[in-house]
Design an enzyme around this catalytic site. Structure first.
Site, PDB file in Angstrom:
ATOM      1  N   LYS A  34     -27.787   1.516 -22.571  1.00 21.59           N
ATOM      2  CA  LYS A  34     -26.892   1.504 -21.398  1.00 21.59           C
ATOM      3  C   LYS A  34     -26.940   0.136 -20.703  1.00 21.59           C
ATOM      4  O   LYS A  34     -27.811  -0.695 -21.019  1.00 21.59           O
ATOM      5  CB  LYS A  34     -27.336   2.608 -20.431  1.00 21.59           C
ATOM      6  CG  LYS A  34     -28.728   2.373 -19.841  1.00 21.59           C
ATOM      7  CD  LYS A  34     -29.270   3.607 -19.135  1.00 21.59           C
ATOM      8  CE  LYS A  34     -30.637   3.316 -18.551  1.00 21.59           C
ATOM      9  NZ  LYS A  34     -31.306   4.547 -18.078  1.00 21.59           N
ATOM     10  N   ARG A 130     -32.132  13.937  -9.406  1.00 26.63           N
ATOM     11  CA  ARG A 130     -31.049  12.956  -9.479  1.00 26.63           C
ATOM     12  C   ARG A 130     -29.892  13.706 -10.129  1.00 26.63           C
ATOM     13  O   ARG A 130     -29.235  14.487  -9.480  1.00 26.63           O
ATOM     14  CB  ARG A 130     -31.536  11.741 -10.292  1.00 26.63           C
ATOM     15  CG  ARG A 130     -30.682  10.524 -10.141  1.00 26.63           C
ATOM     16  CD  ARG A 130     -31.264   9.323 -10.881  1.00 26.63           C
ATOM     17  NE  ARG A 130     -31.217   9.468 -12.346  1.00 26.63           N
ATOM     18  CZ  ARG A 130     -31.635   8.530 -13.201  1.00 26.63           C
ATOM     19  NH1 ARG A 130     -32.137   7.398 -12.760  1.00 26.63           N
ATOM     20  NH2 ARG A 130     -31.550   8.716 -14.503  1.00 26.63           N
ATOM     21  N   HIS A 162     -35.230  14.545 -17.437  1.00 25.63           N
ATOM     22  CA  HIS A 162     -35.701  13.165 -17.273  1.00 25.63           C
ATOM     23  C   HIS A 162     -36.872  13.170 -16.285  1.00 25.63           C
ATOM     24  O   HIS A 162     -36.864  13.912 -15.311  1.00 25.63           O
ATOM     25  CB  HIS A 162     -34.538  12.322 -16.742  1.00 25.63           C
ATOM     26  CG  HIS A 162     -34.719  10.835 -16.869  1.00 25.63           C
ATOM     27  ND1 HIS A 162     -35.322  10.234 -17.947  1.00 25.63           N
ATOM     28  CD2 HIS A 162     -34.323   9.823 -16.048  1.00 25.63           C
ATOM     29  CE1 HIS A 162     -35.302   8.902 -17.775  1.00 25.63           C
ATOM     30  NE2 HIS A 162     -34.705   8.637 -16.632  1.00 25.63           N
ATOM     31  N   ARG A 218     -36.504   8.951 -25.875  1.00 21.03           N
ATOM     32  CA  ARG A 218     -35.412   8.053 -25.477  1.00 21.03           C
ATOM     33  C   ARG A 218     -36.026   6.738 -24.977  1.00 21.03           C
ATOM     34  O   ARG A 218     -36.532   6.667 -23.863  1.00 21.03           O
ATOM     35  CB  ARG A 218     -34.581   8.699 -24.359  1.00 21.03           C
ATOM     36  CG  ARG A 218     -34.065  10.106 -24.678  1.00 21.03           C
ATOM     37  CD  ARG A 218     -33.148  10.625 -23.576  1.00 21.03           C
ATOM     38  NE  ARG A 218     -33.779  10.647 -22.270  1.00 21.03           N
ATOM     39  CZ  ARG A 218     -34.346  11.700 -21.704  1.00 21.03           C
ATOM     40  NH1 ARG A 218     -34.363  12.876 -22.329  1.00 21.03           N
ATOM     41  NH2 ARG A 218     -34.900  11.616 -20.517  1.00 21.03           N
ATOM     42  N   TYR A 262     -30.892 -26.071   1.366  1.00 23.58           N
ATOM     43  CA  TYR A 262     -30.445 -25.540   2.664  1.00 23.58           C
ATOM     44  C   TYR A 262     -31.614 -25.143   3.562  1.00 23.58           C
ATOM     45  O   TYR A 262     -32.529 -24.435   3.127  1.00 23.58           O
ATOM     46  CB  TYR A 262     -29.590 -24.287   2.461  1.00 23.58           C
ATOM     47  CG  TYR A 262     -28.245 -24.534   1.825  1.00 23.58           C
ATOM     48  CD1 TYR A 262     -27.362 -25.500   2.329  1.00 23.58           C
ATOM     49  CD2 TYR A 262     -27.830 -23.775   0.735  1.00 23.58           C
ATOM     50  CE1 TYR A 262     -26.131 -25.701   1.740  1.00 23.58           C
ATOM     51  CE2 TYR A 262     -26.588 -23.964   0.149  1.00 23.58           C
ATOM     52  CZ  TYR A 262     -25.741 -24.931   0.662  1.00 23.58           C
ATOM     53  OH  TYR A 262     -24.519 -25.117   0.083  1.00 23.58           O
ATOM     54  N   CYS A 309     -29.765 -21.452  -4.210  1.00 26.53           N
ATOM     55  CA  CYS A 309     -28.350 -21.473  -3.832  1.00 26.53           C
ATOM     56  C   CYS A 309     -27.527 -20.613  -4.789  1.00 26.53           C
ATOM     57  O   CYS A 309     -28.070 -19.999  -5.700  1.00 26.53           O
ATOM     58  CB  CYS A 309     -27.833 -22.907  -3.833  1.00 26.53           C
ATOM     59  SG  CYS A 309     -28.866 -24.024  -2.874  1.00 26.53           S
ATOM     60  N   ASP A 311     -25.293 -21.422  -7.119  1.00 33.20           N
ATOM     61  CA  ASP A 311     -25.136 -21.876  -8.505  1.00 33.20           C
ATOM     62  C   ASP A 311     -26.286 -22.741  -8.988  1.00 33.20           C
ATOM     63  O   ASP A 311     -26.240 -23.247 -10.108  1.00 33.20           O
ATOM     64  CB  ASP A 311     -23.886 -22.750  -8.657  1.00 33.20           C
ATOM     65  CG  ASP A 311     -22.742 -22.234  -7.845  1.00 33.20           C
ATOM     66  OD1 ASP A 311     -22.136 -21.246  -8.299  1.00 33.20           O
ATOM     67  OD2 ASP A 311     -22.486 -22.766  -6.745  1.00 33.20           O
TER      68      ASP A 311
END
Ligand SMILES: *Cc1c(COP(=O)(O)O)cnc(C)c1O
Length: 371
Positions: A34, A130, A162, A218, A262, A309, A311
């Site tokens: 997943k 859940r 689960h 699993r 920054y 930051c 990027d």
């Protein structure tokens, strides 16, 4: 050639999956792929899983299962998060097994108008609280499944649940859930049909709770080479699958006292070399790791400095030789001085699962060990 790479070692993935599968050698092996194969790429991981002996693939949503089929991945697939917009007929006709956690979902599936008979697994909530049928809803779901199966509208192929605390070996919750699961199976028995595959175990349970192995395990995180909990002790030799690395985009020498990035949250105590890493919180690098992350550079451990930051961020390279274009390693197997994904995660108070699944933006995946 890219400058930000997530290297995915498929040999390591196959090794880990077989090693974990061997611990539960009496049970079938499902590889959980997943969330885009936990950020590693769902299709290459699914193929590697099948090569390593997984007889099942597991995904959360029906859409993820359809993605696998669209890329030609065959064999048993189970999905378990029934989103309210699902077109069950398409999913069923693609030969995907689906999970019902409620009588409403079961009615939708049974009445979906697919050409083939839906193969349905029933999910009971044994204490994770859940998804899954809770309390008296379980016997309602089982009764409805018995009726629909009697009419030939579905085939029940599994019953599962689960675990909430499998990565805490001392927790009593796992045993309580095992007892609740055994009771849930009695309800199925009393309703007069076969449960099919009975399964309960995730990676942690596969590694440390043999009584939970049942008919199938699993396995997700452990196959990606990440310990389900950083200090969980077990016998499997897990090798990190993903290495995240980037090429320095800029290198400069700065004077003592210079504030960095920054807010000037870090200041050079002495003259030093700074490297600019072209990846930031837009790529999934937690900003809360500011001034805390450690990275690997040519075998040495170096510090991230100054505010992270969108990027980019800065590392303090001290007096190490460095040039624009040199690779710096964020996390991986430690070969270049970098931390494990779990160590990277602990720096920001999260788990390895979140670190690998969050990566995005400009990061390019590069596969090693392809068949
Ligand atoms: C994600 C998931 C797993 C795999 O869990 P890991 O801890 O990654 O092994 C197994 N079963 C279900 C239902 C899941 O959602």
């Amino acid at each position: 050639m890219s400058s930000v790479e997530a290297i995915v070692d498929l040999d390591a993935y196959r090794h880990n999956l077989s090693a974990v599968g061997a611990i539960a050698h009496g049970s079938q092996l499902m590889a959980v792929v997943k969330a885009d194969g936990y950020g590693h790429g769902i299709v290459p991981i699914a193929r590697a899983a099948q090569e390593a002996g997984a007889s099942w693939l597991g995904v959360a949503t029906p859409d993820e299962a359809m993605t696998l089929r669209a890329h030609g991945v065959t064999g048993p697939i189970l999905c378990w998060l029934a989103t309210p917009d699902t077109s069950w007929d398409e999913v069923v006709d693609a030969g995907i097994e689906v999970t019902a956690s409620s009588t409403e979902q079961l009615a939708e599936i049974a009445g979906c108008g697919a050409d083939s008979r839906p193969r349905v697994q029933l999910k009971v909530d044994t204490g994770l609280t859940r998804n899954g049928a809770y309390g008296s809803h379980w016997s309602e779901l089982v009764d409805a499944a018995a009726r629909e199966q009697g009419r030939g509208r579905i085939e029940v192929t599994g019953v599962w649940s689960h675990l909430a605390c499998a990565d805490q070996p001392k927790s009593a919750v796992t045993a309580t859930q095992e007892t609740a699961f055994a009771r849930a199976l009695e309800v199925v028995h009393d309703a007069g049909f076969e449960p099919g595959l009975r399964h309960l175990a995730n990676s942690a349970a596969t590694l440390v709770h043999p009584t939970t192995h049942l008919d199938m395990v699993r396995v997700g995180i452990a196959a990606y080479g990440i310990n389900p909990a950083p200090r969980l002790r077990h016998d499997a030799d897990l090798r990190p699958v993903m290495t995240l690395r980037a090429r320095l985009a800029h290198v400069k020498r700065v004077s003592a006292g210079q504030g960095v990035s920054y807010g000037h949250t870090w200041r050079a105590e002495r003259e030093t070399t700074l490297g600019l890493v072209p990846i930031g919180y837009a790529e999934g690098i937690h900003r809360s790791g500011t001034n805390a992350f450690r990275l690997g550079f040519g075998g040495s451990q170096v510090r991230q400095v100054g505010t992270i930051c969108m990027d980019q961020f800065v590392v303090d390279l001290g007096d190490l030789e460095a040039q624009r274009g040199d690779w710096i390693h964020l996390f991986g197997n430690g070969d270049h001085g970098e931390p494990l994904a779990n160590t990277w995660a602990e720096t920001v108070g999260t788990i390895g699962y979140e670190v690998v699944t969050r990566l995005g933006g400009r990061i390019v995946r590069v596969y090693r060990g392809d068949a």
